[in-house]
Design a protein around this motif. Structure first.
Motif, short mmCIF file in Angstrom:
data_model
loop_
_atom_site.label_atom_id
_atom_site.label_comp_id
_atom_site.label_asym_id
_atom_site.label_seq_id
_atom_site.Cartn_x
_atom_site.Cartn_y
_atom_site.Cartn_z
N ARG A 1 28.59 -19.43 8.75
CA ARG A 1 29.69 -19.56 10.12
C ARG A 1 30.40 -20.98 9.87
NH1 ARG A 1 26.35 -17.70 15.21
NH2 ARG A 1 25.73 -15.22 14.35
N ILE A 2 29.51 -21.98 9.27
CA ILE A 2 30.24 -23.47 9.18
C ILE A 2 31.41 -23.47 8.09
CG2 ILE A 2 29.72 -25.63 8.31
CD1 ILE A 2 27.26 -25.61 10.03
N ALA A 3 30.84 -22.76 6.79
CA ALA A 3 31.69 -22.58 5.82
C ALA A 3 33.18 -21.84 6.14
CB ALA A 3 31.17 -21.97 4.52
N THR A 4 32.98 -20.80 6.89
CA THR A 4 34.06 -19.75 7.13
C THR A 4 35.11 -20.76 8.07
OG1 THR A 4 32.76 -17.68 6.96
CG2 THR A 4 34.79 -17.80 8.35
N MET A 5 34.45 -21.32 9.25
CA MET A 5 35.30 -21.96 9.99
C MET A 5 35.89 -23.35 9.40
SD MET A 5 33.58 -21.63 13.89
CE MET A 5 31.98 -22.32 13.40
N ALA A 6 35.24 -23.83 8.50
CA ALA A 6 35.58 -25.01 7.74
C ALA A 6 36.86 -24.66 7.08
CB ALA A 6 34.57 -25.59 7.22
N ASN A 7 36.73 -23.53 6.18
CA ASN A 7 37.83 -23.14 5.39
C ASN A 7 39.01 -22.70 6.28
OD1 ASN A 7 38.92 -22.01 2.91
ND2 ASN A 7 38.87 -20.33 3.92
N SER A 13 36.56 -28.29 5.14
CA SER A 13 35.48 -28.38 4.07
C SER A 13 35.15 -29.73 3.40
CB SER A 13 35.86 -27.39 2.93
OG SER A 13 36.20 -26.18 3.68
N LYS A 14 35.99 -30.32 3.30
CA LYS A 14 35.82 -31.76 2.60
C LYS A 14 35.50 -32.93 3.46
CE LYS A 14 38.77 -30.69 -1.49
NZ LYS A 14 39.91 -31.11 -2.36
N LEU A 15 35.72 -32.58 4.73
CA LEU A 15 35.39 -33.77 5.80
C LEU A 15 34.29 -33.80 6.68
CD1 LEU A 15 39.37 -33.26 7.11
CD2 LEU A 15 38.36 -35.10 5.73
N LEU A 16 33.34 -32.87 6.44
CA LEU A 16 32.19 -32.55 7.29
C LEU A 16 31.05 -33.34 6.96
CD1 LEU A 16 31.68 -28.83 7.69
CD2 LEU A 16 32.88 -30.25 9.14
N HIS A 17 31.21 -34.11 5.87
CA HIS A 17 30.26 -35.14 5.47
C HIS A 17 30.50 -36.55 5.95
CE1 HIS A 17 27.77 -32.27 2.95
NE2 HIS A 17 28.80 -32.04 2.70
N GLN A 18 31.78 -36.74 6.61
CA GLN A 18 32.17 -38.11 6.95
C GLN A 18 31.54 -38.29 8.46
OE1 GLN A 18 36.16 -38.97 6.64
NE2 GLN A 18 36.51 -38.08 4.72
N ALA A 64 31.60 -25.83 19.05
CA ALA A 64 31.49 -25.12 20.44
C ALA A 64 31.57 -23.46 19.96
CB ALA A 64 32.83 -25.32 21.01
N LEU A 65 32.01 -23.15 18.78
CA LEU A 65 31.97 -21.79 18.35
C LEU A 65 30.92 -21.36 17.43
CD1 LEU A 65 35.98 -21.26 17.92
CD2 LEU A 65 34.68 -21.03 20.13
N LEU A 66 30.14 -22.28 17.21
CA LEU A 66 29.02 -21.92 16.15
C LEU A 66 28.26 -20.79 16.50
CD1 LEU A 66 28.06 -22.65 13.22
CD2 LEU A 66 26.44 -24.45 14.29
N ALA A 120 48.26 -30.41 13.47
CA ALA A 120 47.02 -30.26 14.22
C ALA A 120 47.03 -28.92 15.14
CB ALA A 120 46.35 -31.68 14.44
N GLN A 121 47.98 -29.22 16.14
CA GLN A 121 47.91 -28.30 17.22
C GLN A 121 48.32 -26.73 16.39
OE1 GLN A 121 51.43 -29.31 19.85
NE2 GLN A 121 50.46 -31.29 20.08
N SER A 122 49.29 -26.73 15.57
CA SER A 122 49.37 -25.45 14.81
C SER A 122 48.21 -25.13 14.33
CB SER A 122 50.66 -25.64 13.73
OG SER A 122 50.75 -24.34 13.13
N ALA A 123 47.38 -25.74 13.55
CA ALA A 123 46.25 -25.21 12.80
C ALA A 123 45.26 -24.63 13.95
CB ALA A 123 45.46 -26.51 12.30
N VAL A 124 45.18 -25.48 15.18
CA VAL A 124 44.14 -25.06 16.38
C VAL A 124 44.54 -23.70 16.64
CG1 VAL A 124 43.15 -25.58 18.54
CG2 VAL A 124 43.29 -27.35 16.58
N ARG A 125 45.82 -23.53 16.96
CA ARG A 125 46.13 -22.24 17.29
C ARG A 125 46.30 -21.00 16.72
NH1 ARG A 125 51.52 -25.13 18.21
NH2 ARG A 125 51.56 -26.45 19.89
N THR A 126 46.27 -21.37 15.33
CA THR A 126 46.04 -20.24 14.24
C THR A 126 44.61 -20.01 14.14
OG1 THR A 126 47.99 -20.80 12.99
CG2 THR A 126 46.23 -19.67 11.83
N PHE A 127 43.63 -20.88 14.40
CA PHE A 127 42.26 -20.84 14.42
C PHE A 127 41.95 -19.82 15.70
CE2 PHE A 127 38.04 -22.21 15.69
CZ PHE A 127 37.32 -21.55 14.59
N LEU A 128 42.32 -20.28 16.60
CA LEU A 128 42.06 -19.66 17.79
C LEU A 128 42.50 -18.10 17.72
CD1 LEU A 128 42.56 -22.35 20.55
CD2 LEU A 128 40.33 -21.58 19.68
#
Length: 354
Positions: A154-160, A165-170, A188-190, A209-217
């Protein structure tokens, strides 16, 4: 303004459609607060003889939401949106009325209920500030008993999907606001909730960022048939995601129906945009309609439908017009006028069927 609701009293008990996943029935919340006048003398008087007043944050709100719907929940600041979300998620107990979410009474806060919902607030965070975002995600997976293999997938799918994907270790504190919001959504969605309560999820984010969040939702809704109740001051969020909207004002429900229905029901006017052959030189355009903007050669007017033909004829006859267009006003303007000027007598009713 009178409250307008699709279901009143215990009407949902006689509802013949699909079983709603969210039911609010005459939901109300009042707060008892200290009532003190300013000044030292009044402060002393209040210390010995306290007086209180009751503030109604939410007043008799009723609606139902079906599984898989995405619904926008709109209103000005202080309208009661967040209080309603808190009652639906069990953080606040209603003063009166009842609500059920996914078959549960929210304020009981049962584990089965909490596994089926999530609440995302744009101004709040659940990630641990000094840890990498991935560690917080793993903690959330453990809290919700998500198997390790499922959590990784799930983490890999949502990160993609969110480009994380490259920011979760920060460490979270080193992420930008937009990146933190994306990580908050992942946390929240895990556990794959069936109902998402989203309070300003794109607050403060840039356009990308707004556009990316809308697309994800949108993709999350389509993939998991999740139900979303979304508040936002960004109308782009609402127009991109929500076929249906609920308007709340001064704690009471004003409208429940399609987004386009708002314009048809509450906008008895048109927007007239004219381009002049020459600069307007400070000319008074208010005789033709309500002036929205007047800059150099471009003027935007709001004209009531019944006056539209006469106003356009006068504009063409009295001005050197290079171009003229008549359109429906932007939906955000319509909603803004509703909250600012109220609902006209011709638009009021006991039930909205838009």
């Amino acid at each position: 303004m009178p409250g307008v609701a699709p279901l009143r009293g215990r009407a949902y008990r006689h509802y013949n459609g699909p079983v709603p996943i969210i039911i609010a029935d005459q939901l109300s919340k009042s707060y008892r607060v200290a009532d003190k006048a300013p000044g030292v003398v009044n402060s002393l008087r209040h210390f010995f003889h306290r007086q209180y007043k009751t503030i109604a944050a939410v007043r008799g709100v009723s609606f139902t939401i079906e599984p898989g719907e995405i619904v926008g929940f709109l209103g000005p600041n202080g309208a009661g949106k967040t209080t309603t979300l808190k009652m639906l998620t069990g953080l606040v107990n209603p003063t009166s009325g009842v609500c059920t979410v996914a078959g549960h009474r929210p304020f009981a806060r049962k584990a089965e209920f909490l596994r089926r919902i999530t609440l995302v607030m744009g101004q709040k965070q659940q990630l641990l500030w000094d840890l990498p975002a991935l560690d917080s995600l793993r903690i959330n997976a453990a809290v919700y008993d998500v198997p390790e293999s499922d959590a990784k997938e799930r983490i890999a799918t949502m990160a993609n999907m969110l480009g994380m994907s490259k920011l979760l270790h920060q460490p979270v504190r080193k992420l930008s606001l937009g990146e933190r919001m994306k990580a908050e959504l992942m946390a929240a969605l895990l556990h794959h909730p069936a109902v998402l309560f989203l309070d300003e999820p794109t607050l403060g984010l840039d356009v990308n960022a707004q556009s990316a969040v809308r697309t994800f939702l949108r993709e999350y809704n389509q993939k998991h048939q999740a139900t979303l109740l979304l508040t936002s001051h960004y109308m782009a969020d609402i127009t991109a995601l929500c076929p249906r909207v609920i308007l709340i004002h001064e704690g009471a429900l004003m409208y429940d129906g399609s987004l386009e229905g708002i314009r048809q029901r509450f906008a008895p006017y048109r927007e007239v945009k004219i381009e002049l052959a020459n600069d307007h030189n400070g000319r008074d355009f208010s005789i033709y309609g309500e002036v929205v903007a007047a800059q150099e050669r471009e003027v935007r007017l709001i004209v009531h439908r019944q006056n539209l033909t006469r106003s356009v004829d006068r504009l063409l006859a009295e001005l050197e017009v290079a171009d003229l267009t008549v359109t429906d006003p932007p939906i955000e303007d319509v909603i803004g006028r509703i909250f600012t000027h109220g609902v006209g007598e011709g638009e009021r009713s006991d039930k909205v069927t838009a």
